[in-house]
Design an enzyme around this catalytic site. Structure first.
Site, PDB file in Angstrom:
ATOM      1  NE  ARG A  92      49.977  32.507  40.572  1.00 52.24           N
ATOM      2  CZ  ARG A  92      49.006  31.873  39.917  1.00 52.24           C
ATOM      3  NH1 ARG A  92      48.069  32.565  39.306  1.00 52.24           N
ATOM      4  NH2 ARG A  92      48.979  30.566  39.883  1.00 52.24           N
ATOM      5  CB  THR A 130      41.629  29.585  34.308  1.00 49.24           C
ATOM      6  OG1 THR A 130      42.502  29.981  35.351  1.00 49.24           O
ATOM      7  CG2 THR A 130      42.244  29.921  32.973  1.00 49.24           C
TER       8      THR A 130
HETATM    9  N1  GLY Z   1      45.634  28.381  36.021  1.00 50.22           N
HETATM   10  C1  GLY Z   1      45.385  29.661  36.475  1.00 50.22           C
HETATM   11  C2  GLY Z   1      46.396  30.185  37.383  1.00 50.22           C
HETATM   12  O1  GLY Z   1      47.150  29.444  37.975  1.00 50.22           O
HETATM   13  O2  GLY Z   1      46.457  31.388  37.527  1.00 50.22           O
END
Ligand code: GLY
Length: 369
Positions: free
Chosen positions: A240, A212
């Site tokens: 998700r 990320t």
């Molecule tokens: N921190 C990124 C995710 O869990 O999608």
């Protein structure tokens, strides 16, 4: 009946009350809001965000709003297919579809926007900013987020690069021994799949992996902003959403205090409202680094699922926080410090330029697998 005069008196009283509450909440101590803003803009980011912080600080130095500057920096990472954890070229979900999450928070207005599981939009952080600027909502998801993008003239593109498609296909072929997909011989791997394994690790196909980009920044007026963007957990279940689009988890900004965000196992971050926790710790007078460590300690203490813990009861997953306060102090901490040859690092840019620094950490070495 409320006359104009009473209304103005009430409004002035409410504004003074609001300022008082904000000052009280900010815990106006020598360590927080009363310090002078930084002489130079500061931006802090995940390791993959070096170019993002550089651009964000350049733009803030030129007078840009901190959120505009940060979203422009994040777009560099979203546009880069070589970063397979963010934007275009991101690793797809289990059906081979790239679904992106992003959020933004703007300190001066206290507003936020986010999108989750959006398909076909290369720069989800820009879309999140559009949600913030043009709607009364905070979070748009899935087909609704994509429709909103189309309505705003944002081009819908195929974000699955040939390399990401090959990696996904390889993952499917290696998922199980008793399905209809045959594993390709290890010595005849496609060079792009080999490159991916070399970069992200051979256990990528069996251990959950995330990546990320988060950027938090402050300008010389002391105005703050934050942004997080991701393609999320590799090969996730469609739909998700991780922590990145969750305001208070993957990103949180309070213009009286500071801004923070995270990368890593989103589910763990959501459970402790990590970004908000880091900002609250800074409000109480902790440095950005101490605040990030406190949030990690909360995660370590509250993770009880044995499948997520190693033999010593420590979380087996990776997660990092990044933070900057109103005065330009910055810091980052990682659950795991990483091996000596590859320590956990974060990006920062300030008056001394853009660089990588080592994260503070809770546990030394690599997480046990
Ligand atoms: N921190 C990124 C995710 O869990 O999608």
């Amino acid at each position: 009946m409320l006359t104009r005069r009473t209304f103005l008196a009430v409004a002035a009283g409410a504004a003074a009350f609001g300022r008082g509450v904000r000052r009280a909440l900010a815990g106006e101590t020598a360590k927080t809001a009363s310090g002078a803003p930084p002489a130079h803009p500061v931006a802090v980011s995940s390791e993959n965000g070096l170019r993002a912080v550089q651009r964000a600080v350049e733009r803030m130095r030129g007078g840009a709003d901190p959120l505009d500057a940060i979203v422009e920096g994040v777009a560099i990472i979203e546009d880069d297919p070589a970063d397979m954890t963010v934007g275009y070229g991101g690793v797809p979900n289990e059906e081979g579809v790239v679904q992106l999450d992003a959020s933004v928070m703007h300190g001066p207005t206290g507003r936020a926007g986010a999108v989750a599981a959006v398909e076909g939009v290369k720069n989800p952080a820009r879309l999140a900013k559009l949600v913030m600027e043009t709607t009364d909502h905070i979070l748009l998801v899935g087909a609704g987020a994509r429709r909103f993008a189309e309505q705003n003239g944002v081009p819908i593109e195929n974000l699955l690069t040939p390399k990401a498609r090959k990696v996904w296909l390889y993952w499917k072929q290696n998922l199980a021994n008793d399905d209809n997909w045959l594993e390709p011989p290890r010595d005849k791997l496609d060079p792009e799949v080999r490159e991916f394994i070399d970069k992200y690790g051979a256990d990528i196909f069996h251990e959950p992996r995330h990546g990320t980009v988060h950027v938090s920044g402050v300008d010389t007026r002391g105005d703050l902003a934050g942004c997080t963007s991701t393609s999320g957990l590799f090969f996730k279940i469609p739909g998700r959403a991780g922590d990145s689009p969750i305001i208070g988890a993957g990103c949180y900004t309070d213009n009286d205090v500071g801004s923070a965000g995270s990368t890593g196992r989103g589910e763990a971050d959501i459970l402790v409202c990590g970004g908000h926790t880091v900002v609250e710790m800074m409000r109480q007078g902790k440095s950005p680094e101490e605040a990030c460590l406190e949030a990690l300690k909360r995660i370590a203490a509250s993770t009880r699922d044995t499948r997520l813990l190693d033999a010593k009861g420590r979380p087996k997953f990776s997660i990092k926080f990044y933070a900057v306060n109103k005065r330009g102090a910055y810091g980052s901490a990682s659950m795991w410090g990483g091996p000596p040859e590859k320590p956990a690092r974060f990006s920062v840019a300030d008056g001394r330029g853009a660089r990588l620094e080592n994260c503070a950490f809770l546990f030394p070495g690599k997480p046990a697998r």
